[in-house]
Design an enzyme around this catalytic site. Sequence first.
Site, PDB file in Angstrom:
ATOM      1  N   GLU A   1       0.867  -1.169   0.000  1.00 24.48           N
ATOM      2  CA  GLU A   1       0.000   0.000   0.000  1.00 24.48           C
ATOM      3  C   GLU A   1       0.913   1.230   0.000  1.00 24.48           C
ATOM      4  O   GLU A   1       1.824   1.324   0.826  1.00 24.48           O
ATOM      5  CB  GLU A   1      -0.900   0.006   1.241  1.00 24.48           C
ATOM      6  CG  GLU A   1      -1.813   1.221   1.217  1.00 24.48           C
ATOM      7  CD  GLU A   1      -2.823   1.276   2.369  1.00 24.48           C
ATOM      8  OE1 GLU A   1      -2.808   0.378   3.228  1.00 24.48           O
ATOM      9  OE2 GLU A   1      -3.600   2.245   2.367  1.00 24.48           O
TER      10      GLU A   1
ATOM     11  N   ARG B   1       5.483 -13.023   9.558  1.00 26.32           N
ATOM     12  CA  ARG B   1       6.130 -11.752   9.230  1.00 26.32           C
ATOM     13  C   ARG B   1       7.446 -11.639   9.973  1.00 26.32           C
ATOM     14  O   ARG B   1       7.677 -12.299  10.978  1.00 26.32           O
ATOM     15  CB  ARG B   1       5.215 -10.570   9.499  1.00 26.32           C
ATOM     16  CG  ARG B   1       4.700 -10.415  10.898  1.00 26.32           C
ATOM     17  CD  ARG B   1       3.544  -9.405  10.951  1.00 26.32           C
ATOM     18  NE  ARG B   1       3.919  -8.065  10.531  1.00 26.32           N
ATOM     19  CZ  ARG B   1       3.252  -7.354   9.609  1.00 26.32           C
ATOM     20  NH1 ARG B   1       2.194  -7.852   9.030  1.00 26.32           N
ATOM     21  NH2 ARG B   1       3.640  -6.140   9.293  1.00 26.32           N
TER      22      ARG B   1
ATOM     23  N   LYS C   1       3.849   0.441   9.772  1.00 28.39           N
ATOM     24  CA  LYS C   1       3.959   1.686   8.992  1.00 28.39           C
ATOM     25  C   LYS C   1       3.349   2.866   9.739  1.00 28.39           C
ATOM     26  O   LYS C   1       3.816   3.988   9.608  1.00 28.39           O
ATOM     27  CB  LYS C   1       3.296   1.504   7.631  1.00 28.39           C
ATOM     28  CG  LYS C   1       4.309   1.051   6.576  1.00 28.39           C
ATOM     29  CD  LYS C   1       3.762   1.221   5.190  1.00 28.39           C
ATOM     30  CE  LYS C   1       3.067  -0.039   4.779  1.00 28.39           C
ATOM     31  NZ  LYS C   1       2.495   0.011   3.446  1.00 28.39           N
TER      32      LYS C   1
HETATM   33  P1  ATP Z   1       0.725  -2.013   7.920  1.00 31.08           P
HETATM   34  O1  ATP Z   1       1.945  -1.933   8.786  1.00 31.08           O
HETATM   35  O2  ATP Z   1       0.119  -0.681   7.634  1.00 31.08           O
HETATM   36  O3  ATP Z   1      -0.249  -3.115   8.261  1.00 31.08           O
HETATM   37  P2  ATP Z   1       1.913  -3.604   5.902  1.00 31.08           P
HETATM   38  O4  ATP Z   1       3.266  -3.597   6.511  1.00 31.08           O
HETATM   39  O5  ATP Z   1       1.070  -4.814   5.879  1.00 31.08           O
HETATM   40  O6  ATP Z   1       1.122  -2.383   6.481  1.00 31.08           O
HETATM   41  P3  ATP Z   1       1.661  -3.459   3.058  1.00 31.08           P
HETATM   42  O7  ATP Z   1       2.041  -2.337   2.188  1.00 31.08           O
HETATM   43  O8  ATP Z   1       0.254  -3.897   3.049  1.00 31.08           O
HETATM   44  O9  ATP Z   1       2.093  -3.014   4.468  1.00 31.08           O
HETATM   45  O10 ATP Z   1       2.598  -4.699   2.818  1.00 31.08           O
HETATM   46  C1  ATP Z   1       2.878  -5.218   1.540  1.00 31.08           C
HETATM   47  C2  ATP Z   1       3.296  -6.658   1.649  1.00 31.08           C
HETATM   48  O11 ATP Z   1       4.419  -6.794   2.499  1.00 31.08           O
HETATM   49  C3  ATP Z   1       2.193  -7.504   2.232  1.00 31.08           C
HETATM   50  O12 ATP Z   1       2.044  -8.648   1.416  1.00 31.08           O
HETATM   51  C4  ATP Z   1       2.678  -7.860   3.591  1.00 31.08           C
HETATM   52  O13 ATP Z   1       2.232  -9.127   3.977  1.00 31.08           O
HETATM   53  C5  ATP Z   1       4.182  -7.815   3.440  1.00 31.08           C
HETATM   54  N1  ATP Z   1       4.783  -7.453   4.720  1.00 31.08           N
HETATM   55  C6  ATP Z   1       4.559  -6.343   5.442  1.00 31.08           C
HETATM   56  N2  ATP Z   1       5.236  -6.364   6.597  1.00 31.08           N
HETATM   57  C7  ATP Z   1       5.935  -7.521   6.619  1.00 31.08           C
HETATM   58  C8  ATP Z   1       6.825  -8.135   7.556  1.00 31.08           C
HETATM   59  N3  ATP Z   1       7.159  -7.548   8.705  1.00 31.08           N
HETATM   60  N4  ATP Z   1       7.342  -9.340   7.237  1.00 31.08           N
HETATM   61  C9  ATP Z   1       7.035  -9.933   6.072  1.00 31.08           C
HETATM   62  N5  ATP Z   1       6.211  -9.416   5.158  1.00 31.08           N
HETATM   63  C10 ATP Z   1       5.647  -8.219   5.413  1.00 31.08           C
END
Ligand code: ATP
Length: 561
Positions: A36, A263, A273
């Site tokens: 996003e 994650r 974020k």
């Molecule tokens: P927020 O912190 O706002 O929930 P987000 O970190 O999920 O946002 P996105 O932009 O939706 O942010 O993430 C894009 C992709 O990165 C998604 O498929 C998410 O699963 C993956 N992602 C985000 N954070 C992690 C993490 N800490 N470890 C592994 N994958 C991640």
Amino acid sequence: MSLEGSKPVNFIRHIIDADIAANKNGGKVVTRFPPEPNGFLHIGHAKSIVLNFGIAEDYQGQCHLRFDDTNPLKEDVDFVHAIEDDVKWLGYDWGENLYFSSDYFQQLYDFAVELIKAGKAYVCDLSAEETRQYRGTLKEPGKASPYRDRSVEENLDLFARMKAGEFGDGSRVLRAKIDMASPNMNMRDPTLYRIRHGVIHHQTGAAWSIYPMYDFTHPISDALEGITHSLCTLEFEDHRPLYDWVLDNITIDCHPQQIEFSRLNLQYTVMSKRKLTELVNDGLVSGWDDPRMPTIAGLRRRGYTAASIREFCDRIGVTRADNSVEMGMLEATIRDDLNENAPRRMAVLHPLKIIIENYPEDKVEELSAPNHPQKEEMGSRTLPFTREIYIDREDFREEANKKFKRLVLGKEVRLRNAYVIRCDEVIKNDAGEIIELRCVYDENTLGKNPEGRKVKGVIHWVSASHGVPAKICLYDRLFNHPTPDDGKDGVDYKQRINPDSLQVLDDCFVEASLAGTEAGERFQFEREGYFCTDVDSAAGALVFNRTVGLRDSWAKIEQAG
Ligand code: ATP
Ligand code: MG
């Protein structure tokens, strides 16, 4: 070590291997990375990028970059560009496969109308608070909304008018009609669309007054793009039934498989974020690319290489187990990389002047020093040696025992890549502080020990007349707690910020060969650690960031902590 080792093995690759063997999806592999655009990417995203793009590479498939841009209130086109830059910098290429969920707004709308016509979606007028009350709890089933049985005609009319902008924000939503008694809360008539009046979307402008929710948008975007394996983090496991429900209840001929993995959590930092945005907006860091941030931009500015981040992601692996990775593990990968590849230089962080009294005043010798002690192919540079030099304050003591293998009054030490000197006199100011040392050098000691004397200590130095002034930034962990945002003890993560995470040394000297260094160049400053030239660096105003020290300082913290 070699940074790019053999291909990683993990449970997702096992699933893909089995799918290919069974000729599922015609043997094709198409993945996507769906950020996003509401912030910069962080090291957690790198895990997802390396996984998705890595799989596409290894299986001769494709990985799409898709901006999941359904919440215009929080998104910005600047984030779109920053994310593209970071993915490219990490070494990946989506080719023609750049997409936006907003590209599908019309199709998504049409699928919603299809659900309404099939009696599988309805417009609900409950307020947000009422909706929460009706939803029930994990122990109690939910209650049907009084609007659940609206006729198809009424729903179609209301949904069209929601789209036309007739109703205010929050007054109505479109919901799926699934099961208010489902043990899975996500299946209790989830919201599919909400009203967002008068917002300008960075891609679609003012065209839409309603925006689809993630759980509706994501499966359809995946299916429209022909994604085969939709990899996401574990918190979406409970959303998988909804992902499948959406695709099973509309007319679409593709049904990607959602697979969840855990994650990445990294100790001593935060990865949400929302919180990273807060750190930036509250001025607690200098920006998204502050070298203390766990963002890709921050790590890059700190001196991390793309290869080291990819290697880190391979080393941590992909599983379904919750984990919290030690910062030392991230640092070990960049240390391994730079130990092999960074040219050696000398820099004095806390300068103390030495006058070599038996060295002629205007003499300058061009000494040669190897760029890497083990790698002759990396060549050498010249070091001007002069009567006045700087050493580090820490490398001198008036008195010391034998363990102190540096310069002591009346004793000898070797200057790295140069001569042996002896300190004969200490000059102090009125306050009793040491301001200068008087030494003599032995001209027969270049590259060899003086006859019959063993000089064990070696210290680094920089010519006072030829060295270049520089500012050097030393970084420490941004938080002084391993899990800053665990919410335990009612302490807010911002109260756990390490007040000493940045130390700026304004009066350093670096060797002359660094005068023309450019942003992003990386070095080992001998005995001090690995450094890189900062983007704010300019000729005459050099700035360096310390990437990591030479040894793992985290091991100590863990023991003490
Ligand atoms: P927020 O912190 O706002 O929930 P987000 O970190 O999920 O946002 P996105 O932009 O939706 O942010 O993430 C894009 C992709 O990165 C998604 O498929 C998410 O699963 C993956 N992602 C985000 N954070 C992690 C993490 N800490 N470890 C592994 N994958 C991640
Ligand atoms: Mg997300």
